[in-house]
Design a protein around this motif. Structure first.
Motif, short mmCIF file in Angstrom:
data_model
loop_
_atom_site.label_atom_id
_atom_site.label_comp_id
_atom_site.label_asym_id
_atom_site.label_seq_id
_atom_site.Cartn_x
_atom_site.Cartn_y
_atom_site.Cartn_z
N LEU A 145 0.79 -1.33 -0.05
CA LEU A 145 0.00 0.04 0.01
C LEU A 145 0.75 1.27 -0.13
CD1 LEU A 145 -3.05 0.85 -0.02
CD2 LEU A 145 -2.76 0.75 2.74
N VAL A 146 1.96 1.34 0.78
CA VAL A 146 2.87 2.34 0.84
C VAL A 146 3.56 2.55 -0.47
CG1 VAL A 146 5.02 3.11 1.96
CG2 VAL A 146 3.06 2.39 3.26
N GLY A 147 3.75 1.54 -1.01
CA GLY A 147 4.48 1.76 -2.50
C GLY A 147 3.73 2.06 -3.55
N ALA A 148 2.44 1.75 -3.44
CA ALA A 148 1.24 2.20 -4.46
C ALA A 148 1.25 3.68 -4.14
CB ALA A 148 0.19 1.55 -4.11
N PHE A 182 -8.67 0.54 -5.20
CA PHE A 182 -8.09 -0.45 -5.57
C PHE A 182 -7.70 -1.44 -4.55
CE2 PHE A 182 -3.68 -2.05 -5.96
CZ PHE A 182 -3.70 -2.75 -7.02
N ALA A 183 -7.43 -0.80 -3.23
CA ALA A 183 -7.04 -1.76 -2.37
C ALA A 183 -7.99 -2.30 -1.34
CB ALA A 183 -5.89 -0.98 -1.27
N TRP A 184 -8.98 -1.22 -0.94
CA TRP A 184 -9.81 -1.55 0.31
C TRP A 184 -10.76 -2.71 -0.24
CZ3 TRP A 184 -9.34 -0.94 5.14
CH2 TRP A 184 -10.26 -1.21 6.03
N THR A 185 -11.05 -2.85 -1.25
CA THR A 185 -12.29 -3.80 -1.82
C THR A 185 -11.41 -5.31 -1.64
OG1 THR A 185 -13.14 -2.64 -3.42
CG2 THR A 185 -13.41 -4.63 -3.74
#
Length: 217
Positions: free
Chosen positions: A164-167, A195-198
């Motif tokens: 997540l940090v990289g994104a 993008f991430a939470w789903t």
């Protein structure tokens, strides 16, 4: 002018110069001119080009971490807490583009102890996100899940935090150019959440991807 104020002016000038010209091409003459002081005064306050560069990195790293922590809505649900932290990140990098270039490009390019300063900053942010994801999983487990346990292992939380940090780092340049059609901080944070939470929601429900389920016949 108080020493602390004058020193911040020098650091502001140095951040701009290092970000736009790079460490090797930036000169103490350039920085002194930008700050409106003499070069001997820059050396008196900050001693050397290396020490000045390191001081800039430390200041910008501390400022970014503080902005993320200040933005988090601690009493909100887990998804809102994560979104607010991302919003704080994108808002700060957009408002301080030279500081972000210094951290994300110049410090890493120059390497050595300067890159280590950024590694330490990134580790602090990753740990912060890891804790947020772990807390979200606990909240999900308490609420009860129809299909799964809602648990994420410590290793999974850490790996997801790094991803997540990289994104977020990759999106920061896109989000930092609203004049060129880039999104606002709110839109950038929402894009990453979509993008991430789903995917995280499915994982917390016990829905895990398996390569065996997608092996070609």
């Amino acid at each position: 002018m108080p020493r602390a104020v004058r020193e911040q002016q020098m650091l502001d000038a140095a951040v701009r110069t290092f970000a736009r010209r790079g460490y090797r091409n930036a000169s103490m003459d350039d920085i002194a001119e930008q700050a409106g002081v003499s070069k001997p005064l820059v050396y008196l306050y900050l001693h050397s080009k290396d020490e000045l560069f390191a001081a800039c990195i430390r200041r910008e790293a501390a400022s970014l971490v503080a902005a993320i922590r200040a933005a988090v809505e601690h009493d909100a649900p887990a998804d809102r807490r994560l979104w607010s932290g991302l919003h704080g990140f994108f808002a700060h990098t957009a408002e301080h583009p030279d500081g972000w270039v210094l951290l994300h490009v110049q410090a890493r390019t120059h390497g050595g102890p300067f890159a280590l300063e950024v590694v330490a900053m990134r580790a602090e942010i990753v740990e912060f996100v890891t804790q947020a994801l772990t807390a979200a999983a606990r909240e999900n487990a308490r609420c009860g899940s129809a299909r799964g346990t809602g648990r994420i292992t410590g290793g999974e939380a850490s790996g997801l935090a790094y991803a997540l940090v990289g994104a977020a780092e990759s999106l920061a340049e896109w989000a930092g150019d609203p004049a060129g059609g880039g999104p606002s901080a709110e839109e950038a944070a929402a894009t990453l959440m979509n993008f991430a939470w789903t995917g995280l929601g499915s994982l917390m429900r016990g829905e895990r991807w398996s390569s065996g389920e997608h092996t070609p016949a």
